[in-house]
Write an enzyme that holds these catalytic residues in place. Structure first.
Site, PDB file in Angstrom:
ATOM      1  CB  SER A 143       4.840   5.917  -7.565  1.00 58.24           C
ATOM      2  OG  SER A 143       4.132   6.119  -8.774  1.00 58.24           O
ATOM      3  CE1 TYR A 156       0.440   8.467  -5.022  1.00 63.75           C
ATOM      4  CE2 TYR A 156       1.706   8.619  -7.055  1.00 63.75           C
ATOM      5  CZ  TYR A 156       1.114   7.860  -6.068  1.00 63.75           C
ATOM      6  OH  TYR A 156       1.202   6.489  -6.118  1.00 63.75           O
TER       7      TYR A 156
HETATM    8  P1  NAD Z   1      -5.084   1.436  -1.635  1.00 61.87           P
HETATM    9  O1  NAD Z   1      -5.978   2.623  -1.539  1.00 61.87           O
HETATM   10  O2  NAD Z   1      -5.631   0.134  -2.105  1.00 61.87           O
HETATM   11  O3  NAD Z   1      -4.357   1.181  -0.238  1.00 61.87           O
HETATM   12  C1  NAD Z   1      -3.872   2.229   0.558  1.00 61.87           C
HETATM   13  C2  NAD Z   1      -3.658   1.720   1.953  1.00 61.87           C
HETATM   14  O4  NAD Z   1      -3.188   2.827   2.765  1.00 61.87           O
HETATM   15  C3  NAD Z   1      -4.946   1.212   2.617  1.00 61.87           C
HETATM   16  O5  NAD Z   1      -4.663   0.096   3.428  1.00 61.87           O
HETATM   17  C4  NAD Z   1      -5.375   2.400   3.490  1.00 61.87           C
HETATM   18  O6  NAD Z   1      -6.162   2.013   4.605  1.00 61.87           O
HETATM   19  C5  NAD Z   1      -4.006   2.911   3.932  1.00 61.87           C
HETATM   20  N1  NAD Z   1      -4.066   4.284   4.430  1.00 61.87           N
HETATM   21  C6  NAD Z   1      -4.505   5.398   3.791  1.00 61.87           C
HETATM   22  N2  NAD Z   1      -4.457   6.456   4.622  1.00 61.87           N
HETATM   23  C7  NAD Z   1      -3.961   6.011   5.816  1.00 61.87           C
HETATM   24  C8  NAD Z   1      -3.684   6.622   7.062  1.00 61.87           C
HETATM   25  N3  NAD Z   1      -3.896   7.925   7.281  1.00 61.87           N
HETATM   26  N4  NAD Z   1      -3.193   5.841   8.047  1.00 61.87           N
HETATM   27  C9  NAD Z   1      -2.997   4.509   7.865  1.00 61.87           C
HETATM   28  N5  NAD Z   1      -3.241   3.877   6.699  1.00 61.87           N
HETATM   29  C10 NAD Z   1      -3.718   4.628   5.686  1.00 61.87           C
HETATM   30  O7  NAD Z   1      -3.876   1.930  -2.582  1.00 61.87           O
HETATM   31  P2  NAD Z   1      -2.693   1.144  -3.320  1.00 61.87           P
HETATM   32  O8  NAD Z   1      -2.837   1.413  -4.752  1.00 61.87           O
HETATM   33  O9  NAD Z   1      -2.565  -0.243  -2.827  1.00 61.87           O
HETATM   34  O10 NAD Z   1      -1.455   2.013  -2.828  1.00 61.87           O
HETATM   35  C11 NAD Z   1      -0.463   1.532  -1.937  1.00 61.87           C
HETATM   36  C12 NAD Z   1       0.827   2.303  -2.194  1.00 61.87           C
HETATM   37  O11 NAD Z   1       1.282   2.014  -3.519  1.00 61.87           O
HETATM   38  C13 NAD Z   1       0.680   3.827  -2.108  1.00 61.87           C
HETATM   39  O12 NAD Z   1       1.813   4.371  -1.477  1.00 61.87           O
HETATM   40  C14 NAD Z   1       0.612   4.229  -3.553  1.00 61.87           C
HETATM   41  O13 NAD Z   1       1.042   5.547  -3.758  1.00 61.87           O
HETATM   42  C15 NAD Z   1       1.557   3.231  -4.191  1.00 61.87           C
HETATM   43  N6  NAD Z   1       1.403   3.041  -5.620  1.00 61.87           N
HETATM   44  C16 NAD Z   1       0.227   2.583  -6.153  1.00 61.87           C
HETATM   45  C17 NAD Z   1       0.129   2.411  -7.520  1.00 61.87           C
HETATM   46  C18 NAD Z   1      -1.117   1.884  -8.180  1.00 61.87           C
HETATM   47  O14 NAD Z   1      -1.185   1.900  -9.410  1.00 61.87           O
HETATM   48  N7  NAD Z   1      -2.092   1.418  -7.453  1.00 61.87           N
HETATM   49  C19 NAD Z   1       1.223   2.701  -8.340  1.00 61.87           C
HETATM   50  C20 NAD Z   1       2.386   3.167  -7.772  1.00 61.87           C
HETATM   51  C21 NAD Z   1       2.477   3.326  -6.409  1.00 61.87           C
END
Ligand code: NAD
Length: 261
Positions: A143, A156
């Site tokens: 991130s 985080y």
């Molecule tokens: P999201 O909530 O849409 O997806 C998260 C995914 O992780 C889902 O498929 C969920 O089922 C899975 N998950 C959560 N807990 C779990 C567990 N215990 N076991 C197995 N699977 C599990 O979120 P997102 O925004 O798509 O985030 C995905 C990644 O991207 C994360 O690592 C997040 O930190 C990172 N990220 C997101 C953003 C953003 O702005 N959305 C920015 C930077 C980084």
């Protein structure tokens, strides 16, 4: 940029960024092992539809990323069901927002487990076969918070800085084995994880989600727009390509200029 015949596992690919990456890899020809939480019938449909749309093999592991034994089982499952594991994307993640003095210890533990330790367990289990084959791609979804901090996100930010460090260590260890290890550092991407933060902010500030979207972007990103899961997927596909074979140990920002200022 064909990944035809390669096998990819994307953790947390039932939603958001992980789903965007899984679809982009499948569109490039890779067989996909999905993982994540959610309604099982909807997941089965997603897994079937992806196979049909992109003419690739697909499978699903319901492994819980807080459980090391399940993570190791998921890697073995991918190798057995899909015939190997060439690409590992550590993407599953959760968020919780509170001042450090109010941060519940169990939320700290869960975020460190899912956002950081799960990647260690998956890499440790997957890399021996990649090294043996002389080809592998490991992509850790960090991130902008892997490079800079924001208040109220102690766990985080710690986990994301940690995964950038893990990326560098494993990249050095695997540098002459045909395996690259990189981190993608997105800024804001409009996924369920961010939608919840927007809704919480709107409730707290007595505003609308639309107003909070603008405020959120204005606080951190020079570019006033969200990145999309498809764009993150395109970067992941590039990192898997032969053109990227000497890119390793790098945190790659895709963040509308967030960490540039
Ligand atoms: P999201 O909530 O849409 O997806 C998260 C995914 O992780 C889902 O498929 C969920 O089922 C899975 N998950 C959560 N807990 C779990 C567990 N215990 N076991 C197995 N699977 C599990 O979120 P997102 O925004 O798509 O985030 C995905 C990644 O991207 C994360 O690592 C997040 O930190 C990172 N990220 C997101 C953003 C953003 O702005 N959305 C920015 C930077 C980084």
């Amino acid at each position: 940029m064909s990944l035809k015949g390669k096998v990819a596992l994307v953790t947390g690919s039932t939603s958001g960024i992980g789903l965007g990456i899984a679809h982009a890899l499948a569109a490039s020809g890779a067989h996909i092992m999905f993982n994540g939480l959610g309604d099982r019938a909807a997941i089965d449909t997603l897994v079937r539809d992806t196979a049909a749309k992109f003419s690739v093999k697909t499978a699903f592991s319901g492994a819980d990323m807080t459980k090391p034994a399940e993570i190791r089982g998921m890697i073995a499952d991918a190798q057995k069901t899909l015939g190997g594991l060439d690409i590992l994307v550590n993407n599953a993640g959760i968020q919780f927002v509170a001042a450090v003095e109010d941060f519940p210890a169990e939320k700290w533990d869960a975020i460190i487990a899912i956002n950081l330790s799960a990647a260690f367990h998956a890499i440790s289990a997957a890399i021996p076969a990649m090294k043996q084959k002389g080809w592998g791609r490991i992509i850790n979804i960090a991130s902008a918070h892997g490079l800079v901090a924001s208040p109220h996100k102690a766990a985080y930010v710690a986990a994301k800085h940690g995964i950038v460090g893990l990326t560098k260590v494993v990249a050095i260890e695997a540098a002459n084995d045909g395996v690259t290890v990189n981190a993608i550092c997105p800024g804001w991407v409009l996924t369920p994880l961010v939608q919840k933060q927007l809704e919480d902010r709107a409730k707290q500030n007595g505003t609308s989600v639309e107003q909070e979207k603008k405020a959120m972007l204005a606080e951190t990103q020079p570019m006033q727009q969200f990145s999309s899961p498809e764009e993150i997927g395109a970067l992941a596909v590039f990192l898997c390509s032969e053109g990227a074979k000497t890119i390793t140990g790098v945190p790659l920002s895709i963040d509308g200029g967030w960490v540039a200022h």
